[in-house]
Design an enzyme around this catalytic site. Structure first.
Site, PDB file in Angstrom:
ATOM      1  N   ALA A  27       0.853  -1.181   0.000  1.00 19.74           N
ATOM      2  CA  ALA A  27       0.000   0.000   0.000  1.00 19.74           C
ATOM      3  C   ALA A  27       0.892   1.235   0.000  1.00 19.74           C
ATOM      4  CB  ALA A  27      -0.909  -0.013   1.225  1.00 19.74           C
ATOM      5  N   TYR A  28       0.316   2.357  -0.358  1.00 17.10           N
ATOM      6  CA  TYR A  28       1.087   3.589  -0.523  1.00 17.10           C
ATOM      7  C   TYR A  28       0.597   4.660   0.440  1.00 17.10           C
ATOM      8  CZ  TYR A  28       3.217   1.261  -4.340  1.00 17.10           C
ATOM      9  OH  TYR A  28       3.944   0.356  -5.058  1.00 17.10           O
ATOM     10  N   LEU A  29       1.547   5.204   1.194  1.00 14.30           N
ATOM     11  CA  LEU A  29       1.252   6.320   2.081  1.00 14.30           C
ATOM     12  C   LEU A  29       1.347   7.631   1.314  1.00 14.30           C
ATOM     13  CD1 LEU A  29       3.336   5.105   5.148  1.00 14.30           C
ATOM     14  CD2 LEU A  29       0.892   4.781   4.712  1.00 14.30           C
ATOM     15  N   ASP A  76      -3.337   5.398   1.211  1.00 15.25           N
ATOM     16  CA  ASP A  76      -4.220   5.998   0.216  1.00 15.25           C
ATOM     17  C   ASP A  76      -4.479   4.991  -0.900  1.00 15.25           C
ATOM     18  OD1 ASP A  76      -4.221   8.470   1.515  1.00 15.25           O
ATOM     19  OD2 ASP A  76      -2.466   9.165   0.410  1.00 15.25           O
TER      20      ASP A  76
END
Length: 149
Positions: A27-29, A76
């Site tokens: 996942a991407y912060l 996000d």
């Protein structure tokens, strides 16, 4: 420094499921710059990646499972899941094909990545016949981009 080429794969070899694989969730912060968290089997990482397509800086920091789960709630966009199969490159014992077979939202998408020691080696690489389109320089299949679709 990460130096890699990426290819779309439409018809992988029938034997790919026989090779070792890793189960990946990421996942991407943040996507600019790229700050990613990843669970790879039972290991957890936070990764920073600079801008770039063929080559870019990459830094990995280990995380605990609790830290990973805490950060995943703050991610996000899409959480990507895939199996990464590790296939040899015929005639090149120094190279490995990382064949990413996506699950979930992107089920059916298959990408192959090959990492290199130098940009010259990356540019000189002749892909196997079963690789489809080279998407290295388009950026359209970067995982950080897929997370925003």
């Amino acid at each position: 420094m990460e130096i890699e080429r990426k290819f779309l794969v439409e018809n992988p070899p029938e034997t790919y499921p026989e090779f070792p694989f890793r189960q990946i969730e990421q996942a991407y912060l943040c996507t600019d710059p790229v700050i990613r968290i990843r669970r790879e089997d039972s290991s957890y990482y936070l990764t920073y990646k600079s801008k770039g397509l063929l080559s870019r800086e990459e830094y990995n920091l280990p995380l605990t499972e609790a830290s990973y789960l805490h950060l995943r709630r703050k991610a996000d966009g899409n959480i990507l899941t895939k199996k990464r199969y590790l296939l040899p490159v015929n005639g090149r014992p120094d190279l490995t094909i990382e064949l990413d077979v996506f699950e979930g939202k992107f089920e059916g998408l298959i990408l192959a990545e090959v990492e290199f020691a130098s940009e010259d080696d990356a540019k000189a690489f002749v892909p196997p016949d079963w690789f489809s389109r080279d998407v290295t320089f388009s950026g359209e299949y970067q995982n950080s981009r897929l997370s925003t679709l």
